[in-house]
Design an enzyme around this catalytic site. Structure first.
Site, PDB file in Angstrom:
ATOM      1  N   LYS A 158       0.895  -1.162   0.000  1.00 17.27           N
ATOM      2  CA  LYS A 158       0.000   0.000   0.000  1.00 17.27           C
ATOM      3  C   LYS A 158       0.933   1.211   0.000  1.00 17.27           C
ATOM      4  O   LYS A 158       1.301   1.733   1.066  1.00 17.27           O
ATOM      5  CB  LYS A 158      -0.903  -0.053   1.245  1.00 17.27           C
ATOM      6  CG  LYS A 158      -2.086   0.899   1.177  1.00 17.27           C
ATOM      7  CD  LYS A 158      -3.088   0.570   2.276  1.00 17.27           C
ATOM      8  CE  LYS A 158      -4.132   1.661   2.423  1.00 17.27           C
ATOM      9  NZ  LYS A 158      -5.033   1.827   1.287  1.00 17.27           N
TER      10      LYS A 158
HETATM   11  C1  LIG Z   1      -6.424  -0.390  -3.846  1.00 14.38           C
HETATM   12  C2  LIG Z   1      -7.140  -0.902  -2.645  1.00 14.38           C
HETATM   13  N1  LIG Z   1      -7.663  -2.140  -2.673  1.00 14.38           N
HETATM   14  C3  LIG Z   1      -8.320  -2.651  -1.618  1.00 14.38           C
HETATM   15  C4  LIG Z   1      -8.482  -1.930  -0.451  1.00 14.38           C
HETATM   16  C5  LIG Z   1      -9.193  -2.543   0.726  1.00 14.38           C
HETATM   17  O1  LIG Z   1      -8.271  -2.835   1.733  1.00 14.38           O
HETATM   18  P1  LIG Z   1      -8.685  -2.808   3.269  1.00 14.38           P
HETATM   19  O2  LIG Z   1      -9.857  -3.688   3.406  1.00 14.38           O
HETATM   20  O3  LIG Z   1      -7.481  -3.347   3.966  1.00 14.38           O
HETATM   21  O4  LIG Z   1      -8.971  -1.411   3.618  1.00 14.38           O
HETATM   22  C6  LIG Z   1      -7.950  -0.650  -0.379  1.00 14.38           C
HETATM   23  C7  LIG Z   1      -8.089   0.148   0.833  1.00 14.38           C
HETATM   24  O5  LIG Z   1      -7.169   0.221   1.601  1.00 14.38           O
HETATM   25  C8  LIG Z   1      -7.252  -0.119  -1.496  1.00 14.38           C
HETATM   26  O6  LIG Z   1      -6.738   1.103  -1.463  1.00 14.38           O
END
Ligand SMILES: Cc1ncc(COP(=O)(O)O)c(C=O)c1O
Length: 312
Positions: A158
């Site tokens: 991320k």
């Molecule tokens: C690109 C992306 N995919 C999926 C998610 C979902 O991840 P999470 O459930 O850990 O927030 C996020 C959010 O953080 C994201 O930015």
């Protein structure tokens, strides 16, 4: 900023919100060399509780490792700093944004000698896809932008710079009049939303793209897979073809910011019978909401309760 809180934690200090600043030559600002998390804390009967805090901290450290960025604090220090930031701001529920980034001092693409800074911000943030999204569902568009591939960037991380890809998809869907973009992966299979993972339901079985489809390994996704299996549903992690989106009985997206949001239309195809949130989607949404808000005994261990602040 709307909903500004009072303090931001920066490199070990609690700094007034308006003084939490960086130099214009901050490395991360120029090259996107930062990794971050999006976390939420909810008001529960046990107090303010951070949902799956440890999993988010672990992913932060994993993202930093993938970009060769040593975090100058331990996991426990980040956890305690997050608790302090929430209590110091007196928030019963909030969004939490820890960020680790290459700071000020050296420019150029070689980052390994550039200092690493850490900040944790918290603020009140409502439903990311709008107040009505959770009940009415959203309209989505398959983006012409493909999700970053594993041979160019690191879908599992991320990382700040990687979000330019999500931003292009988001702008495109917004300009076309949709509420969210769905990105395909580098081979053309369904990947995820611009900031959420995606699930489809066909004939009572739940399907979601696998780790190899360039997804972010979402904490909400993992939670929903577990909740669905605990409820007795079959969940398959497998490649999903674009047409399966249109043919699905139900589709929903999930993420920390958005929570669980039904998708009622994709590329102008109504999903299911009439585009209303489907039965399984609603069952999962209810169970997930219960887990988030501490109403579920079964998932109580997912909550990291913020210790009450000692009176001054
Ligand atoms: C690109 C992306 N995919 C999926 C998610 C979902 O991840 P999470 O459930 O850990 O927030 C996020 C959010 O953080 C994201 O930015």
């Amino acid at each position: 900023m709307e909903n500004a809180a009072d303090f931001i934690w920066m490199n070990g200090e609690m700094v007034p919100w308006e003084d939490a600043k960086v130099h214009v030559l901050t490395h991360g600002l120029h090259y996107g060399t930062g990794v971050f998390e999006g976390v939420r804390a909810y008001e529960t009967a046990r107090g303010t509780a951070i949902f799956r805090h440890q999993d988010h901290i672990d992913r932060l450290f994993a993202s930093a490792k993938l970009y060769y960025m040593p975090i100058p604090f331990s996991r426990e220090e980040i956890r305690a700093a997050t608790h302090d930031t929430i209590s110091r701001n007196g928030l019963a529920s909030c969004y939490i944004r820890p960020i680790v980034f290459r700071g000020y001092g050296t420019m150029g693409l070689f980052p390994l000698e550039v200092r690493v800074d850490v900040a944790i911000s918290v603020w009140k943030w409502g439903a990311y896809l709008g107040d009505a999204s959770k009940t009415d569902g959203i309209r989505a568009k398959v983006s012409s932008w493909r999700r970053i591939g594993p041979d160019a960037l690191i879908p599992h991380a991320k990382a700040s710079g990687q979000y330019l890809n999500s931003i292009l998809a988001k702008i495109e869907s917004h300009k076309a009049g949709y509420e969210e973009a769905i990105l395909l992966d580098h081979v053309g299979n369904v990947c995820e939303g611009s900031g959420e993972n995606i699930f489809i339901v066909r004939d009572g079985t739940i399907h979601t793209p696998p780790q190899t489809a360039s997804i972010l390994d979402g904490v909400s996704r993992r939670s929903l897979i577990q909740i669905a299996r605990d409820l007795g549903y079959t969940v398959l992690e497998r490649d999903i073809a674009r047409a399966e989106l249109y043919l699905a009985d139900e589709v929903f997206v999930c993420g920390t910011a958005a929570e669980l949001v039904p998708v009622r239309e994709i590329d102008d195809h109504a999903i299911g019978e009439d585009g209303r949130p489907g039965e399984i989607t609603l069952v999962l949404q209810r169970a997930y909401d219960d887990a988030l808000h501490g109403r579920s005994e079964r998932y109580a261990e997912w909550l990291d309760v913020v210790p009450a602040r000692a009176p001054a």
